[in-house]
Design an enzyme around this catalytic site. Sequence first.
Site, PDB file in Angstrom:
ATOM      1  N   THR A  30       0.815  -1.222   0.000  1.00 14.58           N
ATOM      2  CA  THR A  30       0.000   0.000   0.000  1.00 14.58           C
ATOM      3  C   THR A  30       0.850   1.274   0.000  1.00 14.58           C
ATOM      4  OG1 THR A  30      -0.065  -0.054   2.411  1.00 14.58           O
ATOM      5  CG2 THR A  30      -1.898  -1.097   1.257  1.00 14.58           C
ATOM      6  N   CYS A  38      -1.876   0.160  14.982  1.00  9.72           N
ATOM      7  CA  CYS A  38      -2.912   0.548  14.008  1.00  9.72           C
ATOM      8  C   CYS A  38      -4.035  -0.490  13.959  1.00  9.72           C
ATOM      9  CB  CYS A  38      -2.312   0.697  12.611  1.00  9.72           C
ATOM     10  SG  CYS A  38      -3.539   1.241  11.394  1.00  9.72           S
ATOM     11  N   ARG A  41      -6.034  -4.130   9.391  1.00 12.00           N
ATOM     12  CA  ARG A  41      -5.691  -5.543   9.365  1.00 12.00           C
ATOM     13  C   ARG A  41      -4.169  -5.731   9.413  1.00 12.00           C
ATOM     14  NH1 ARG A  41      -6.152  -9.544   5.153  1.00 12.00           N
ATOM     15  NH2 ARG A  41      -6.107  -7.853   3.676  1.00 12.00           N
ATOM     16  N   ARG A  63       3.947   6.786   2.959  1.00 11.86           N
ATOM     17  CA  ARG A  63       3.178   7.906   3.498  1.00 11.86           C
ATOM     18  C   ARG A  63       2.490   7.490   4.797  1.00 11.86           C
ATOM     19  NH1 ARG A  63       3.890  10.261  -0.910  1.00 11.86           N
ATOM     20  NH2 ARG A  63       3.264   9.500  -2.952  1.00 11.86           N
ATOM     21  N   CYS A  65      -0.150   6.714   7.522  1.00  7.85           N
ATOM     22  CA  CYS A  65      -1.526   6.190   7.532  1.00  7.85           C
ATOM     23  C   CYS A  65      -2.467   7.259   8.071  1.00  7.85           C
ATOM     24  CB  CYS A  65      -1.580   4.949   8.422  1.00  7.85           C
ATOM     25  SG  CYS A  65      -3.231   4.357   8.792  1.00  7.85           S
ATOM     26  N   CYS A  68      -4.178   5.772  11.757  1.00  9.02           N
ATOM     27  CA  CYS A  68      -3.492   5.710  13.055  1.00  9.02           C
ATOM     28  C   CYS A  68      -2.509   6.859  13.278  1.00  9.02           C
ATOM     29  CB  CYS A  68      -2.777   4.374  13.218  1.00  9.02           C
ATOM     30  SG  CYS A  68      -1.407   4.152  12.065  1.00  9.02           S
ATOM     31  N   TRP A 427      26.874  19.704  42.579  1.00  8.23           N
ATOM     32  CA  TRP A 427      25.418  19.787  42.734  1.00  8.23           C
ATOM     33  C   TRP A 427      24.825  20.660  41.632  1.00  8.23           C
ATOM     34  CZ3 TRP A 427      21.818  23.666  43.134  1.00  8.23           C
ATOM     35  CH2 TRP A 427      20.497  23.218  43.358  1.00  8.23           C
ATOM     36  N   TYR A 431      22.498  19.406  38.574  1.00  9.87           N
ATOM     37  CA  TYR A 431      21.126  19.907  38.483  1.00  9.87           C
ATOM     38  C   TYR A 431      20.870  20.527  37.104  1.00  9.87           C
ATOM     39  CZ  TYR A 431      16.826  22.175  40.033  1.00  9.87           C
ATOM     40  OH  TYR A 431      15.524  22.580  40.160  1.00  9.87           O
ATOM     41  N   ASP A 447      22.873  16.519  47.549  1.00 11.35           N
ATOM     42  CA  ASP A 447      21.697  17.369  47.802  1.00 11.35           C
ATOM     43  C   ASP A 447      21.118  17.039  49.173  1.00 11.35           C
ATOM     44  OD1 ASP A 447      19.331  19.024  46.422  1.00 11.35           O
ATOM     45  OD2 ASP A 447      18.478  17.410  47.623  1.00 11.35           O
TER      46      ASP A 447
END
Length: 505
Positions: A30, A38, A41, A63, A65, A68, A427, A431, A447
């Site tokens: 396809t 999806c 089928r 391309r 779908c 979905c 520290w 962070y 910490d």
Amino acid sequence: MVSEFEVFYRAMASRDQRFDGRFVVAVTSTRVYCRPSCPSRTPRRENCRFFRLPAAAEGAGFRACRRCRPDTGPSLPEWNVRSDLVGRALRLIASGAGDKDGVAGVARRLVVSERHLHRQLVAGVGVGPQRLIISRRARMARMLIESTALPLADVAFAAGYASVRQFNDGMRTAFGCPPGELRSTRLEGPGSTDEGELVLRLRYRPPLASRLLLEWLAERALGGVEVVADGRYHRTMRLPHGWGQVAAEFDGAQDGQAGVTVRLALADLRDVTVAVGRCREIFDLDADPVTIGDDLGSDPVVGPLARARPGLRVPGCADGFELAVRAVLGQQVSVAAARTFGTRLVSGFGEPLKNAGMRALPLTRLFPTPDALAAADLVSIGLTKRRATTLRALAEAVCTGGLMLDRGAEREDCVSALLALPGVGPWTAGYIAMRALGDPDVFPHNDLGLLEAARWQGVADNPRALRDHAMRWRPWRSYAAMHLWASLPPRSPRSRHTAKAPASA
Ligand SMILES: [Zn+2]
């Protein structure tokens, strides 16, 4: 041993949504590609080809779908964990870095040749940088077509196309139809408001602990720049082409898809990609909470915490420099004190925002630029000389380009560059790596809040023991840290992030 093809095929046949975003399946009969879940089928084995990224499937001539929508949704979480060139390149392109300066700009930023970048990406994810940028642009355009009422010419401009013709060609290649047709299949969406704001839905993998995320942001909100009100997070942003304002609302699932509704007011439409990227980073929308929860779940200490707060995120930031400044202001003081200093910094040196959108909100300024802070008299707002010196050195390092604080940064180099600044210790650097660079595997073991939580849990009573213990939480130590912080009683005298700076600070 089961082949990768077989693993993907079985995952697809199970239609388990947890595999969405990890790969896509392209069907040769396809020429369409789908999410693993999806509802169509299940295609025959001999017709299936698997790709790690939607862009790779598009590059191979498939391309998306229409049923979905494999082209929407969070990015592959694996790349946020990886600190190699491929991971850094994907994060940079995802944050919109390729939109302005193209592949050359991304390669320059990563200090590699375009050829090397191309080879590495093709080897790693099966698709080169140019295709990734094109694919990203097409996706942004589609999002704008479907969820806003922007005229198509404006969509082309906002998504970064050089001309309407390029826009038409790009959309046809990605989706197999001209842009106007996508509008006719328009999804039910909030659209755009009278004030010219854009309203978009940003998808994420559930669960997401939105109440905790908003509380975290509210506790730290800087006056003039950020406000949390009515369950929404609002803030100003400095974007490549001008100012921006964002309002984000965590309104849960719509049409079975978890998402955040984001309203954007932008001085320049071309900033929409970057603004969306920043929102994704602030709220950690590309995280994979199920995997993180599964991995941490078996740990006797963090496991129960992770189950008590499913979907806890590591908040990122709107700007790496801003976050670094806030980390320095947070050294050795409470969250509330850091917020007071931050607010003074904004009102003293932040750029006033005139005639900006969302006027009803007390959003009046942009966070100060590195240039402004490099030249500012920081002692005048009550900072110690020492802290002022640290902030100035940080601002100068960013101004000169010696320090890059974004998700494309080489994490180890960046931490070394931070540690070389006066008054920046492990520290602060850790962070910053956690929140500005988006490193999911940082643990600031010295910490005070984390030490208190560790003592309380009975796992360690000194920084070194805690550092060693934390190794078992790899590669999610940043999330483990968030869970430990969240486990502290709210009014603990040494509340969250009352960080003890290292002796050098
Ligand atoms: Zn499909």
